[in-house]
Design a protein around this motif. Structure first.
Motif, short mmCIF file in Angstrom:
data_model
loop_
_atom_site.label_atom_id
_atom_site.label_comp_id
_atom_site.label_asym_id
_atom_site.label_seq_id
_atom_site.Cartn_x
_atom_site.Cartn_y
_atom_site.Cartn_z
N ARG A 57 5.97 -2.35 -2.76
CA ARG A 57 4.90 -2.98 -1.39
C ARG A 57 3.80 -3.59 -2.04
O ARG A 57 3.71 -2.84 -3.35
CB ARG A 57 4.47 -1.46 -0.39
N GLU A 60 -2.42 -1.91 -0.54
CA GLU A 60 -2.49 -1.67 0.39
C GLU A 60 -5.03 -2.32 1.07
O GLU A 60 -5.00 -2.17 0.45
CB GLU A 60 -2.63 -0.65 1.54
N ARG A 69 -2.46 2.35 8.35
CA ARG A 69 -1.02 2.53 6.90
C ARG A 69 0.36 3.37 7.06
O ARG A 69 1.45 2.94 6.37
CB ARG A 69 -1.57 3.88 6.05
N ALA A 73 3.73 1.37 6.45
CA ALA A 73 5.03 2.05 5.31
C ALA A 73 5.98 2.12 6.51
O ALA A 73 7.22 1.85 5.73
CB ALA A 73 4.78 3.71 4.54
N ASP A 76 7.39 -1.24 6.01
CA ASP A 76 8.24 -1.59 4.50
C ASP A 76 9.98 -0.47 4.25
O ASP A 76 11.05 -1.14 3.91
CB ASP A 76 7.73 -1.09 4.19
N GLN A 77 9.30 0.81 5.42
CA GLN A 77 11.04 1.58 4.66
C GLN A 77 11.75 0.89 6.41
O GLN A 77 13.41 0.50 5.42
CB GLN A 77 10.72 2.77 5.68
#
Length: 216
Positions: A57, A60, A69, A73, A76-77
């Motif tokens: 990633r 940020e 946030r 996250a 992306d996971q």
């Protein structure tokens, strides 16, 4: 009678060379079409482009809320999970993150869930650190787009499927978009435009950045 091993090896080498030559010709045709702004038979996505992060990633942005946030996250996971899932239908035998943190939804259920499909292409067009991520894996190629208060994830190869939306208001969960007749045109247009904007970073696109060979 089987050919001698050396003959088979020579034939395999010739076949590989022919395949590589045909691939180079096809890529050259796509490159020229995209460079001239014409419609190309395929889109070359920026897999391996240094301007678009792959395995990790990006940093940020400053000033993100805790919900933002967490939402980014999770997006992306899920993108990683979809790329790694070697089946076309991840919902039949999905990973834990898909089974536990992605719920079914329809775009008409919440106006905030429609916004990513309206804005995603423009967000990718403007660009910025970490806005677009291209994730290749055994399950295909997945695109992830971060907006100001939402994220959009979908698999584009081998077919477009598993479209998931994330919003700050429900940052602990993602929402898998069900087949919604009323919103189908909006979804299809958004996916098409996002892929087209992402392809601008790919080989032959006007935003393509040729990788720089590191100096030893």
């Amino acid at each position: 009678m089987l050919p001698k091993p050396r003959t088979r090896a020579a034939w395999a080498s010739w076949a590989d060379d022919l395949y590589n030559l045909r691939s180079e010709v096809a890529h050259d045709q796509v490159w020229r079409a995209q460079a001239q702004g014409a419609d190309a038979p395929v889109r070359v996505l920026p897999v391996g482009d240094p301007a678009v992060p792959l395995g990790k990633r990006a940093a940020e942005p400053r000033g993100l809320s805790e919900a933002s946030r967490r939402r980014r996250a999770l997006a992306d996971q899920v993108a990683n999970s979809l790329a790694d899932q070697p089946t076309i239908d991840p919902w039949r035998a999905g990973t834990d993150v898909l089974a536990q943190q992605v719920l079914p939804a329809r775009l008409g259920d919440d106006p905030a869930m429609r916004q990513p499909f309206v804005d995603a292409a423009a967000v990718v067009e403007r660009g910025g650190p970490g806005v677009l991520r291209v994730v290749p894996g055994d399950g295909g190629v997945v695109l992830r787009v971060h907006g100001p208060s939402w994220s959009l994830v979908f698999r584009v190869s081998p077919i477009v499927n598993a479209i998931v939306v994330f919003v700050d208001a429900t940052s602990r969960y993602g929402w898998r978009v069900e087949d919604d007749t009323e919103s189908r045109e909006l979804i299809q247009e958004a996916v098409t435009r996002v892929v087209a904007e992402a392809a601008r970073y790919g080989w032959g696109g006007d935003k393509y950045a040729r990788p720089v060979t590191p100096v030893a």
